[in-house]
Motif scaffolding. Structure first.
Motif, PDB file in Angstrom:
ATOM      1  N   LYS A   1       0.846  -1.198   0.000  1.00 39.00           N
ATOM      2  CA  LYS A   1       0.000   0.000   0.000  1.00 39.00           C
ATOM      3  C   LYS A   1       0.878   1.244   0.000  1.00 39.00           C
ATOM      4  O   LYS A   1       1.780   1.388   0.820  1.00 39.00           O
ATOM      5  CB  LYS A   1      -0.925   0.032   1.216  1.00 39.00           C
ATOM      6  CG  LYS A   1      -1.806   1.263   1.189  1.00 39.00           C
ATOM      7  CD  LYS A   1      -3.040   1.145   2.047  1.00 39.00           C
ATOM      8  CE  LYS A   1      -3.897   2.408   1.935  1.00 39.00           C
ATOM      9  NZ  LYS A   1      -3.166   3.659   2.073  1.00 39.00           N
ATOM     10  N   ASN A   2       0.584   2.126  -0.934  1.00 37.87           N
ATOM     11  CA  ASN A   2       1.217   3.440  -0.939  1.00 37.87           C
ATOM     12  C   ASN A   2       0.432   4.318   0.016  1.00 37.87           C
ATOM     13  O   ASN A   2      -0.802   4.306   0.005  1.00 37.87           O
ATOM     14  CB  ASN A   2       1.199   4.012  -2.366  1.00 37.87           C
ATOM     15  CG  ASN A   2       2.039   5.269  -2.464  1.00 37.87           C
ATOM     16  OD1 ASN A   2       1.746   6.284  -1.829  1.00 37.87           O
ATOM     17  ND2 ASN A   2       3.107   5.193  -3.245  1.00 37.87           N
ATOM     18  N   ARG A   3       1.155   5.119   0.849  1.00 38.19           N
ATOM     19  CA  ARG A   3       0.476   5.949   1.860  1.00 38.19           C
ATOM     20  C   ARG A   3      -0.510   6.918   1.233  1.00 38.19           C
ATOM     21  O   ARG A   3      -1.501   7.291   1.841  1.00 38.19           O
ATOM     22  CB  ARG A   3       1.552   6.682   2.688  1.00 38.19           C
ATOM     23  CG  ARG A   3       1.028   7.611   3.754  1.00 38.19           C
ATOM     24  CD  ARG A   3       0.304   6.868   4.864  1.00 38.19           C
ATOM     25  NE  ARG A   3      -0.189   7.763   5.898  1.00 38.19           N
ATOM     26  CZ  ARG A   3      -1.335   8.424   5.820  1.00 38.19           C
ATOM     27  NH1 ARG A   3      -2.137   8.261   4.793  1.00 38.19           N
ATOM     28  NH2 ARG A   3      -1.703   9.236   6.792  1.00 38.19           N
ATOM     29  N   ARG A   4      -0.226   7.340  -0.007  1.00 35.21           N
ATOM     30  CA  ARG A   4      -1.101   8.319  -0.647  1.00 35.21           C
ATOM     31  C   ARG A   4      -2.223   7.677  -1.470  1.00 35.21           C
ATOM     32  O   ARG A   4      -3.083   8.381  -1.994  1.00 35.21           O
ATOM     33  CB  ARG A   4      -0.288   9.249  -1.557  1.00 35.21           C
ATOM     34  CG  ARG A   4       0.555  10.245  -0.760  1.00 35.21           C
ATOM     35  CD  ARG A   4       1.473  11.045  -1.649  1.00 35.21           C
ATOM     36  NE  ARG A   4       2.422  11.812  -0.840  1.00 35.21           N
ATOM     37  CZ  ARG A   4       2.254  13.078  -0.477  1.00 35.21           C
ATOM     38  NH1 ARG A   4       1.180  13.748  -0.853  1.00 35.21           N
ATOM     39  NH2 ARG A   4       3.157  13.690   0.271  1.00 35.21           N
ATOM     40  N   ALA A   5      -2.204   6.345  -1.604  1.00 37.06           N
ATOM     41  CA  ALA A   5      -3.222   5.673  -2.413  1.00 37.06           C
ATOM     42  C   ALA A   5      -4.383   5.210  -1.537  1.00 37.06           C
ATOM     43  O   ALA A   5      -4.226   5.005  -0.334  1.00 37.06           O
ATOM     44  CB  ALA A   5      -2.596   4.476  -3.127  1.00 37.06           C
ATOM     45  N   ALA A   6      -5.540   5.053  -2.166  1.00 35.03           N
ATOM     46  CA  ALA A   6      -6.715   4.639  -1.395  1.00 35.03           C
ATOM     47  C   ALA A   6      -6.691   3.138  -1.120  1.00 35.03           C
ATOM     48  O   ALA A   6      -7.124   2.693  -0.057  1.00 35.03           O
ATOM     49  CB  ALA A   6      -7.975   5.021  -2.163  1.00 35.03           C
ATOM     50  N   ASP A   7      -6.163   2.352  -2.089  1.00 38.64           N
ATOM     51  CA  ASP A   7      -6.305   0.896  -1.982  1.00 38.64           C
ATOM     52  C   ASP A   7      -4.966   0.159  -1.931  1.00 38.64           C
ATOM     53  O   ASP A   7      -3.941   0.663  -2.352  1.00 38.64           O
ATOM     54  CB  ASP A   7      -7.115   0.364  -3.167  1.00 38.64           C
ATOM     55  CG  ASP A   7      -8.506   0.961  -3.169  1.00 38.64           C
ATOM     56  OD1 ASP A   7      -9.143   0.955  -2.098  1.00 38.64           O
ATOM     57  OD2 ASP A   7      -8.925   1.474  -4.232  1.00 38.64           O
ATOM     58  N   ASN A   8      -5.058  -1.087  -1.453  1.00 43.33           N
ATOM     59  CA  ASN A   8      -3.895  -1.995  -1.449  1.00 43.33           C
ATOM     60  C   ASN A   8      -3.735  -2.619  -2.823  1.00 43.33           C
ATOM     61  O   ASN A   8      -4.683  -2.694  -3.601  1.00 43.33           O
ATOM     62  CB  ASN A   8      -4.139  -3.175  -0.505  1.00 43.33           C
ATOM     63  CG  ASN A   8      -4.504  -2.710   0.874  1.00 43.33           C
ATOM     64  OD1 ASN A   8      -4.020  -1.681   1.326  1.00 43.33           O
ATOM     65  ND2 ASN A   8      -5.367  -3.476   1.535  1.00 43.33           N
ATOM     66  N   GLU A   9      -2.538  -3.167  -3.075  1.00 48.94           N
ATOM     67  CA  GLU A   9      -2.327  -3.968  -4.290  1.00 48.94           C
ATOM     68  C   GLU A   9      -1.659  -5.266  -3.860  1.00 48.94           C
ATOM     69  O   GLU A   9      -0.832  -5.257  -2.951  1.00 48.94           O
ATOM     70  CB  GLU A   9      -1.360  -3.277  -5.260  1.00 48.94           C
ATOM     71  CG  GLU A   9      -1.775  -1.899  -5.706  1.00 48.94           C
ATOM     72  CD  GLU A   9      -0.677  -1.236  -6.544  1.00 48.94           C
ATOM     73  OE1 GLU A   9      -0.173  -1.880  -7.486  1.00 48.94           O
ATOM     74  OE2 GLU A   9      -0.323  -0.099  -6.224  1.00 48.94           O
TER      75      GLU A   9
END
Ligand code: ATP
Ligand code: MG
Ligand code: MG
Ligand code: MG
Length: 569
Positions: free
Chosen positions: A549-557
């Motif tokens: 998860k990127n701290r600035r992104a809404a979702d996990n990958e």
């Protein structure tokens, strides 16, 4: 770093005495702790950020040809007497005696010390130009320390000083520094603007401030909506075309019923002579044990440079006035709350710095006397009121004659000055020129509020979960969060391997090996603001996957274990 061996001092609740978001988040993320008013300890988490900011500043200073030095915090009074600032500087200068009764101060800035050094070390024009810098602790006994490290009493500054044979050489170095500052603030990930500034108590000719745009900023910046004109409001005001200023009568029209006093009456009220009134005066309230003051300041000025409100308590005020309450001020000064005074002589009273509430009393003068008026404002609305007593207001034409003015809040993170010969003349710092004659050096100085930069970055980069660090200054770049590591040997092994691999590639990695619930770990990593998070759990490993998860992104990958290194890079 292993989280189990690192001080993760996060706090769930928002601390009550922290007004701005950066102060709240620095406390909550376990970056700083308050020792006393305006004095902060940097915890391990915060210090990692501070050191990264310092490293970027050092790299750019070194690249611009400046040499690093380190000067003492304590400075002897003699040097300040030589420059004349021992008398001028006022209460921000913390003075003390040594055991022999000699006068010293804690350095709020280092012009005197560096000029003293260079007058002894540099003798020939051939050794110039030369620029020196340090990253060092400053002490200013600020009248309103607040917002945590944003306006503290002890703080870290990068200060640089340049020495030249002539103005042309100073201008060249000034331009190099201007460019270096722009690179520094860009690398720090800040949304900033260089603005034309006045030179305040330092004096001299050209000057720019670098402001980080943020609603919590204490400074107002005037922009043109069409050209690239940008100046701090005081400067915009100083050079605004006279014809565009409201006349005293226009301003007076806003005053419902001003109280009129002669200079004699005001002198009597304030127990000061007329000459003192026309200078700058600040009257302090007593600090209580919490470091709070009922009344902060009473400022009397002969012009309207509001930035000088930070000015000093002048020598010669034997017994400062203190007031118990606003009512007391109104009664003593005969002010009428709720009206704004004319431009001219300003008396400002700022009461109760601890609350989101202050009082502003304005005094205007014309031939028939003083007009004292008063008004209250909320901290957030402060500038609507003070704007009223300014000549530069939003929608005035821009001072460069192009477009109309916009006013935005900014945090001053850097300031560069062309000092000219102010200090070199006072301290007699000269070199032998080509003709073998003594020639006073020309100087420039260049400051960055290193600790303030950290708070400013947070002001611009946060969400409801916490900090969103720009990658260049994050305390850790990657957080590895293993689930159930204490029980699952497989999870432990993968986490340790990935930790070693990423560290081997030069990343700052925090392995959250604490025996805590996943929810607690996730919340901490988000609050601290680590840009990349990798979660390792048995369920994912069954499918050969990790969760990113990127701290600035809404979702996990989901990412295949084998791809994770490539993915991060
Ligand atoms: P301010 O207008 O905010 O009081 P200043 O103009 O007095 O700042 P300078 O003398 O220009 O400050 O010092 C250089 C830099 O040091 C400033 O641009 C600012 O980033 C930083 N700085 C000044 N005072 C403080 C403080 N009390 N706490 C933290 N940083 C500060
Ligand atoms: Mg200041
Ligand atoms: Mg300033
Ligand atoms: Mg400044």
């Amino acid at each position: 770093m292993r989280a189990s061996q690192f001080l993760i001092a996060t706090i769930k609740e928002t601390p009550a005495d922290a007004e701005v978001i950066s102060h709240q988040l620095m406390l909550r993320a376990g970056m700083i702790r308050k020792l006393a008013t305006g004095l902060y300890t940097w915890l391990p988490m915060g210090l990692r950020v501070l050191r990264k900011v310092e490293a970027i500043i050092r790299e750019e200073m070194d690249n611009s040809g400046a040499m690093e030095v380190l000067m003492p915090v304590a400075q002897p009074a003699e040097l300040w007497q030589e420059s004349g600032r021992w008398e001028q500087y006022g209460a921000e200068l913390l003075r003390f005696n040594d055991r022999h009764g000699r006068d010293f101060c804690l350095g709020p800035t280092h012009e005197e010390v560096i000029t003293d050094l260079i007058r002894n070390e540099i003798k020939s024009y051939k050794q110039l130009p030369a620029t020196f810098y340090q990253v060092q602790t400053k002490f200013r006994d600020e009248i309103r320390p607040r917002f945590g490290v944003m306006r503290s009493r002890e703080f870290i500054m990068k200060d640089a000083y340049s020495f030249h044979n002539d103005q042309e050489s100073l201008q060249a170095t000034y331009d190099v520094m201007h460019a270096a500052y722009s690179r520094i603030f860009t690398r720090l990930g800040l949304d900033f603007r260089p603005v034309i500034a006045d030179t305040g108590s330092i004096g001299g000719s050209g000057s720019h401030e670098f402001h980080v745009l943020a609603s919590s900023g204490e400074d107002d910046i005037a922009f043109s909506d069409t050209s690239d004109y940008a100046a701090n409001v005081e400067m915009a005001e100083a050079i605004a075309p006279a014809g565009e200023r409201p006349t005293p009568n226009q301003t007076m029209a806003r005053v419902a019923t001003p109280n009129t006093h002669t200079i004699g009456e005001v002198s009597a009220l304030l127990k000061l002579n007329a000459e003192q009134i026309l200078k700058t005066l600040i009257v302090y309230g007593e600090e209580d044990e919490n470091g709070k003051q009922d009344l902060i300041a009473l400022v009397v000025r002969g012009d309207h440079q509001l930035n000088e409100i930070k000015a000093e308590k002048i020598a010669g005020v034997a017994s400062p006035l203190t007031f118990a309450s606003e009512e007391d001020i109104v009664a003593t000064l005969g002010c009428k709350p709720g009206s704004i005074g004319p431009a001219g002589l300003n008396i400002r009273v700022i009461a109760d710095r601890s609350a989101a509430h202050s009082s502003d009393f304005v005094c205007g003068a014309n031939e028939d006397g003083f007009h004292l008026t008063g008004s209250n404002w909320d901290r957030d609305a402060a500038f609507t009121e003070t704007a009223d007593i300014r000549n530069v207001v939003e929608g005035d034409p821009s001072p460069d004659g192009q477009g109309s003015l916009l006013i935005k809040r900014g945090i001053e993170v850097g300031h560069i000055f062309q000092l000219g010969t102010k200090y070199s003349e006072a301290l007699n710092a000269s070199v032998l020129n080509e003709n073998g004659k003594d020639q006073v050096m020309t100087m420039g100085c260049y400051g960055i509020g290193v600790t303030r930069v950290v708070a400013s970055a947070i002001e611009q980069n946060n969400d409801d979960k916490g900090i969103l660090w720009p990658a260049s200054i994050a305390p850790f770049e990657i957080a590895i969060v293993p689930l159930n590591m204490q029980k699952s040997e497989r999870v432990r092994e993968h986490a340790e391997n990935l930790y070693d691999t990423l560290r081997g590639l030069g990343y700052d990695v925090l392995l959250d090996d604490r025996n805590e619930r996943p929810g607690v770990k996730f919340a901490d990593m988000e609050l601290i603001g680590i840009p990349h998070r990798i979660v390792i759990g048995d369920r994912g490993l069954d499918n050969g996957m990790l969760e990113y998860k990127n701290r600035r992104a809404a979702d996990n990958e989901d990412i295949a274990i084998d791809d994770v290194v490539d993915f991060i890079q």
